[in-house]
Design a protein around this motif. Structure first.
Motif, short mmCIF file in Angstrom:
data_model
loop_
_atom_site.label_atom_id
_atom_site.label_comp_id
_atom_site.label_asym_id
_atom_site.label_seq_id
_atom_site.Cartn_x
_atom_site.Cartn_y
_atom_site.Cartn_z
N ALA A 7 0.83 -1.21 0.00
CA ALA A 7 0.00 0.00 0.00
C ALA A 7 0.86 1.25 0.00
O ALA A 7 0.59 2.21 -0.74
CB ALA A 7 -0.93 -0.01 1.21
N ALA A 8 1.91 1.26 0.82
CA ALA A 8 2.81 2.41 0.86
C ALA A 8 3.50 2.59 -0.49
O ALA A 8 3.67 3.72 -0.97
CB ALA A 8 3.84 2.23 1.97
N ALA A 9 3.91 1.49 -1.12
CA ALA A 9 4.55 1.57 -2.43
C ALA A 9 3.59 2.12 -3.47
O ALA A 9 3.98 2.92 -4.34
CB ALA A 9 5.05 0.19 -2.84
N ALA A 10 2.32 1.70 -3.42
CA ALA A 10 1.33 2.19 -4.37
C ALA A 10 1.09 3.69 -4.21
O ALA A 10 0.96 4.42 -5.20
CB ALA A 10 0.02 1.42 -4.21
N VAL A 11 1.04 4.15 -2.97
CA VAL A 11 0.86 5.58 -2.71
C VAL A 11 2.05 6.37 -3.26
O VAL A 11 1.89 7.42 -3.90
CB VAL A 11 0.68 5.84 -1.21
CG1 VAL A 11 0.72 7.34 -0.91
CG2 VAL A 11 -0.64 5.25 -0.72
N GLY A 13 4.02 5.43 -5.69
CA GLY A 13 3.97 5.36 -7.14
C GLY A 13 2.95 6.33 -7.73
O GLY A 13 3.21 6.98 -8.74
N ALA A 14 1.79 6.42 -7.09
CA ALA A 14 0.76 7.33 -7.59
C ALA A 14 1.24 8.78 -7.54
O ALA A 14 1.06 9.54 -8.50
CB ALA A 14 -0.52 7.16 -6.79
N GLY A 15 1.85 9.15 -6.41
CA GLY A 15 2.35 10.52 -6.28
C GLY A 15 3.47 10.82 -7.26
O GLY A 15 3.48 11.87 -7.92
N ALA A 16 4.41 9.89 -7.39
CA ALA A 16 5.53 10.10 -8.31
C ALA A 16 5.05 10.12 -9.75
O ALA A 16 5.53 10.91 -10.58
CB ALA A 16 6.58 9.02 -8.10
N GLY A 17 4.08 9.26 -10.07
CA GLY A 17 3.54 9.24 -11.43
C GLY A 17 2.82 10.54 -11.77
O GLY A 17 2.95 11.05 -12.89
N TRP A 18 2.09 11.07 -10.82
CA TRP A 18 1.38 12.33 -11.05
C TRP A 18 2.37 13.48 -11.28
O TRP A 18 2.18 14.32 -12.16
CB TRP A 18 0.48 12.63 -9.86
CG TRP A 18 -0.37 13.86 -9.98
CD1 TRP A 18 -0.30 14.99 -9.22
CD2 TRP A 18 -1.45 14.09 -10.90
NE1 TRP A 18 -1.25 15.90 -9.61
CE2 TRP A 18 -1.97 15.36 -10.65
CE3 TRP A 18 -2.01 13.31 -11.91
CZ2 TRP A 18 -3.02 15.91 -11.37
CZ3 TRP A 18 -3.06 13.85 -12.65
CH2 TRP A 18 -3.56 15.13 -12.37
N VAL A 74 -1.34 7.45 -15.91
CA VAL A 74 0.09 7.37 -15.58
C VAL A 74 0.29 7.15 -14.08
O VAL A 74 1.01 6.22 -13.68
CB VAL A 74 0.83 8.63 -16.06
CG1 VAL A 74 2.29 8.61 -15.60
CG2 VAL A 74 0.77 8.73 -17.58
N PRO A 75 -0.32 7.96 -13.19
CA PRO A 75 -0.18 7.66 -11.76
C PRO A 75 -0.71 6.28 -11.39
O PRO A 75 -0.12 5.58 -10.56
CB PRO A 75 -0.99 8.77 -11.09
CG PRO A 75 -1.02 9.87 -12.07
CD PRO A 75 -1.03 9.22 -13.41
N ALA A 76 -1.83 5.88 -12.01
CA ALA A 76 -2.39 4.57 -11.70
C ALA A 76 -1.43 3.46 -12.13
O ALA A 76 -1.21 2.49 -11.40
CB ALA A 76 -3.74 4.40 -12.39
N GLY A 77 -0.86 3.61 -13.32
CA GLY A 77 0.09 2.60 -13.80
C GLY A 77 1.33 2.54 -12.93
O GLY A 77 1.85 1.45 -12.64
N THR A 78 1.82 3.69 -12.50
CA THR A 78 3.00 3.72 -11.63
C THR A 78 2.69 3.10 -10.29
O THR A 78 3.52 2.40 -9.70
CB THR A 78 3.50 5.16 -11.46
OG1 THR A 78 3.58 5.81 -12.72
CG2 THR A 78 4.89 5.17 -10.82
N ALA A 79 1.49 3.36 -9.77
CA ALA A 79 1.09 2.77 -8.49
C ALA A 79 1.05 1.26 -8.57
O ALA A 79 1.55 0.56 -7.68
CB ALA A 79 -0.27 3.33 -8.07
N VAL A 80 0.47 0.73 -9.64
CA VAL A 80 0.41 -0.73 -9.81
C VAL A 80 1.81 -1.31 -9.94
O VAL A 80 2.13 -2.35 -9.35
CB VAL A 80 -0.45 -1.08 -11.05
CG1 VAL A 80 -0.34 -2.57 -11.37
CG2 VAL A 80 -1.90 -0.68 -10.83
N LEU A 81 2.65 -0.64 -10.72
CA LEU A 81 4.02 -1.10 -10.91
C LEU A 81 4.77 -1.18 -9.58
O LEU A 81 5.43 -2.18 -9.29
CB LEU A 81 4.74 -0.15 -11.87
CG LEU A 81 6.22 -0.41 -12.14
CD1 LEU A 81 6.43 -1.79 -12.73
CD2 LEU A 81 6.76 0.67 -13.08
N CYS A 82 4.65 -0.14 -8.77
CA CYS A 82 5.34 -0.12 -7.48
C CYS A 82 4.77 -1.18 -6.54
O CYS A 82 5.53 -1.82 -5.78
CB CYS A 82 5.23 1.27 -6.85
SG CYS A 82 6.23 2.52 -7.69
#
Length: 246
Positions: A7-11, A13-18, A74-82
């Motif tokens: 969950a922390a990784a997804a958060v 990833g979402a922030g970094a992707g945005w 993009v943020p969603a994809g980065t969140a899933v990736l992380c």
């Protein structure tokens, strides 16, 4: 505990992707062109670091996208990736490296897919950061890889790609050679077995992509296709498999 890490990784990833939307808007220009100084809506991008990280332009629209819904991919994809990387790696120190690499790696894949370009402003620092963070991870007791393997993998894969580039520039771009420093370091961390598996996956993905495009009549046998996305996807598969190995 692993669910919390995911969950922390997804958060993250979402922030970094945005925050990568502005960089995507700046970098999606043909080779030889200067980076964009304005967003697609025509508003000047701020100067300095904020101009590379600001998620929206001065008009409040997401950089490079027609709507907030499109930009959210993009943020969603980065969140899933992380989250995937966190699930595969678990509570091992090299996870920090993978989480740092994931957002710019996805950004590179998107830029290369759009304009067939792998900017030095991302590829070269990414290689240095990869080896630096893996070096720090290697001295921690829970590390599950080898920094020497990462260094040798980085140099080895880049050397192989350099030879391919020199022999056939149409088959391999020099940006791919520089990106191989990062990919080789990530795969080499888990050993040569994972390195070979990852590189094999890269070429399978690239061949499948080209075959599908030719079958759909969107490309021919001589069409130049970006190699960065298959290279990074193969690295992702290699890292997740390597992390899962006993």
């Amino acid at each position: 505990m692993r669910l919390l890490v995911m969950a922390a990784a997804a958060v993250w990833g979402a922030g970094a992707g945005w925050c990568s939307l502005a960089a995507f808007s700046r970098l999606t220009v043909p080779a030889g062109s200067p980076w964009r100084s304005s967003c697609p809506q025509g508003h000047l991008l701020p100067e300095g670091l904020y101009g590379w990280l600001a998620p929206v332009c001065r008009a409040g629209a997401p950089h490079g996208y027609s709507s907030a819904l499109a930009a959210a991919t993009v943020p969603a994809g980065t969140a899933v990736l992380c989250a995937v990387l966190a699930q595969a790696t678990g509570r091992h120190p090299e996870l920090i490296t993978w989480l740092v690499l994931a957002p710019p790696a996805l950004l590179l894949a998107l830029v290369d897919a759009r304009v067939h370009r792998l900017p030095d402003v991302l590829t070269l620092p990414l290689a240095a950061v990869t080896l630096l963070l893996l070096g720090l991870a290697s001295v921690m007791p829970a590390a599950r890889g080898s920094w020497l393997g990462a260094c040798s993998g980085s140099v080895g894969l880049a050397a192989v790609f350099l030879v391919i580039f020199l022999l056939s520039p149409r088959a391999m771009g020099f940006g791919d050679v520089k990106l191989a420093l990062t990919v080789g370091g990530a795969l080499g961390w888990y050993g040569w077995r994972v390195m070979l598996l990852g590189v094999f996956a890269v070429y399978v993905i690239a061949a499948a992509h080209g075959t599908i495009l030719v079958a759909c009549r969107k490309a021919t046998g001589t069409t130049a296709l970006p190699f960065g996305p298959p290279l990074l996807l193969g690295a992702l598969l290699g890292v997740t498999i390597g992390a899962a190995l006993p």
